[in-house]
Design a protein around this motif. Structure first.
Motif, PDB file in Angstrom:
ATOM      1  N   HIS A   1       3.558  -1.993   2.663  1.00 14.49           N
ATOM      2  CA  HIS A   1       5.296  -2.851   2.131  1.00 14.49           C
ATOM      3  C   HIS A   1       4.636  -3.998   2.352  1.00 14.49           C
TER       4      HIS A   1
ATOM      5  N   ARG B   1      16.706   2.905  -5.044  1.00 10.25           N
ATOM      6  CA  ARG B   1      15.359   4.862  -5.306  1.00 10.25           C
ATOM      7  C   ARG B   1      16.198   5.457  -4.253  1.00 10.25           C
TER       8      ARG B   1
ATOM      9  N   HIS C   1       0.174   3.177   3.081  1.00  9.82           N
ATOM     10  CA  HIS C   1       0.640   2.219   2.321  1.00  9.82           C
ATOM     11  C   HIS C   1       1.021   0.822   2.648  1.00  9.82           C
TER      12      HIS C   1
ATOM     13  N   LEU D   1       7.521  -3.551  -2.432  1.00  6.66           N
ATOM     14  CA  LEU D   1       6.327  -2.780  -3.373  1.00  6.66           C
ATOM     15  C   LEU D   1       5.458  -2.145  -1.972  1.00  6.66           C
ATOM     16  N   ASP D   2       5.421  -0.656  -2.451  1.00  7.77           N
ATOM     17  CA  ASP D   2       4.624   0.302  -1.807  1.00  7.77           C
ATOM     18  C   ASP D   2       3.283   0.664  -2.514  1.00  7.77           C
TER      19      ASP D   2
ATOM     20  N   HIS E   1      14.850  -0.373  -1.510  1.00  3.55           N
ATOM     21  CA  HIS E   1      13.519  -0.678  -1.397  1.00  3.55           C
ATOM     22  C   HIS E   1      12.996  -2.130  -1.845  1.00  3.55           C
TER      23      HIS E   1
ATOM     24  N   HIS F   1       4.284  -2.017   8.009  1.00  5.47           N
ATOM     25  CA  HIS F   1       3.836  -0.843   7.968  1.00  5.47           C
ATOM     26  C   HIS F   1       1.978  -1.256   8.447  1.00  5.47           C
TER      27      HIS F   1
END
Ligand SMILES: [Zn+2]
Length: 313
Positions: free
Chosen positions: A289, A196, A287, A210-211, A207, A256
């Motif tokens: 991660h 991405r 969010h 998943l975010d 990446h 995060h």
């Protein structure tokens, strides 16, 4: 009297010849007695034989009773074995029921992980050929001993097969418990796994997970049972990071985080809260991660998230 002798005279009227027969009393009496006692002797003999027959019948009846008792015992022990087999089968049946969503997630695990869970060896289903024609075999046996013996060995075979199946079910259940199938938070997927544009510097970026968008402080749930491998601040960009080891080579990472409430070595169950959604590390908004690793290689977490759908689609 015992010494007496008698003479019987027989005279022919026509010729006048006279014959004399001299007999002593003793042999005559003895002969008469012998003839008279013959029926008594026959009766005594018959009675004696009947008595022997009755004794023989008693003995065989006793043997039959003993035999009968031993069959009753054998039947009872067989019935007991069948009872315990039935409860083992019922128990196994209950254990082998899996949530279909979880089963779907398990199916998507890499073959290596599945093989490790099943003890490395492929589980070959043993055929039931050794017992399928047992009714024919049973009727071929003449004696109850043979029948009981065969039944017992059949039951033994089924029992050991059940032990094998139970081991397989237990291993599969252990893998099911360790499969990261639960959504860690309910939310939109803001970024999938793969290449991405870097959200911070705009360059090409891979990446690795998943975010999932979430609210600040929202609880983060661990996606399968395991042991916390590490919980702390990661300088590499993950911010507050919790890594959980699920066994079978499976790990999940939660990045995060605003905060975390576990430490290395803690045991966790699927669904336990391990931290809160945050914006720590290399992040541009609140969010989670989320990453899944199998034997050190990244897996797309999305294909395993079969349990509990996100709130919004
Ligand atoms: Zn991410």
């Amino acid at each position: 009297m015992p010494g007496r002798r008698y003479t019987i005279v027989v005279a022919d009227r026509t010729t006048g010849v006279v014959r004399r027969i001299t007999v002593s009393a003793r042999p005559v009496i003895a002969a008469v007695c012998a003839v008279a006692s013959l029926p008594v002797l026959i009766g005594v003999g018959a009675a004696w034989k009947a008595r022997a027959d009755v004794a023989g019948l008693y003995a065989s009846r006793q043997a039959l009773q003993t035999e009968n008792a031993s069959y009753r015992t054998a039947t009872q022990s067989l019935a007991g074995e069948i009872d315990s087999l039935q409860s083992a089968i019922a128990d196994l049946g209950a254990k082998s029921r899996l949530d279909p969503n979880l089963a779907r997630a398990m199916d998507r695990l890499p073959a290596l992980v599945k093989a490790r869970a099943m003890g490395g060896a492929a589980t070959t289903e043993r055929t039931v050929g050794d017992s399928e024609n047992y009714t024919d075999t049973l009727s071929a046996f003449a004696t109850p001993e043979d029948t009981f013996g065969l039944l017992r060995s059949l039951l033994g075979g089924i029992q050991s097969r059940l032990v094998d199946v139970k081991k397989t079910v237990d291993r599969r259940n252990a893998l099911a418990t360790a499969t990261p199938s639960l959504w860690p938070i309910n939310g939109w997927i803001t970024s999938g796994m793969g290449y991405r544009e870097d959200p911070i510097n705009g360059g090409a970026d891979f990446h690795p997970g998943l975010d999932i968008a979430g609210d600040r402080g929202e609880p983060v749930h661990v996606t399968a049972a395991g042991v916390v491998k590490q919980a702390g601040y990661d300088g590499g960009g993950y911010g507050n990071l919790v890594t959980v080891d699920h066994g079978f080579g499976l790990q999940t990472r939660y990045g995060h985080l605003l905060s975390y409430n576990v430490k290395a070595g803690d045991k966790v169950k699927r669904g336990d809260v391990i931290g809160r959604v945050g914006n720590t590390g290399r992040s541009t908004g609140y969010h989670l991660h989320y990453e899944v690793l199998a034997n050190g290689r990244l897996l797309n977490p999305l294909q395993l998230l079969t349990q509990q759908r996100p709130r919004a689609q």
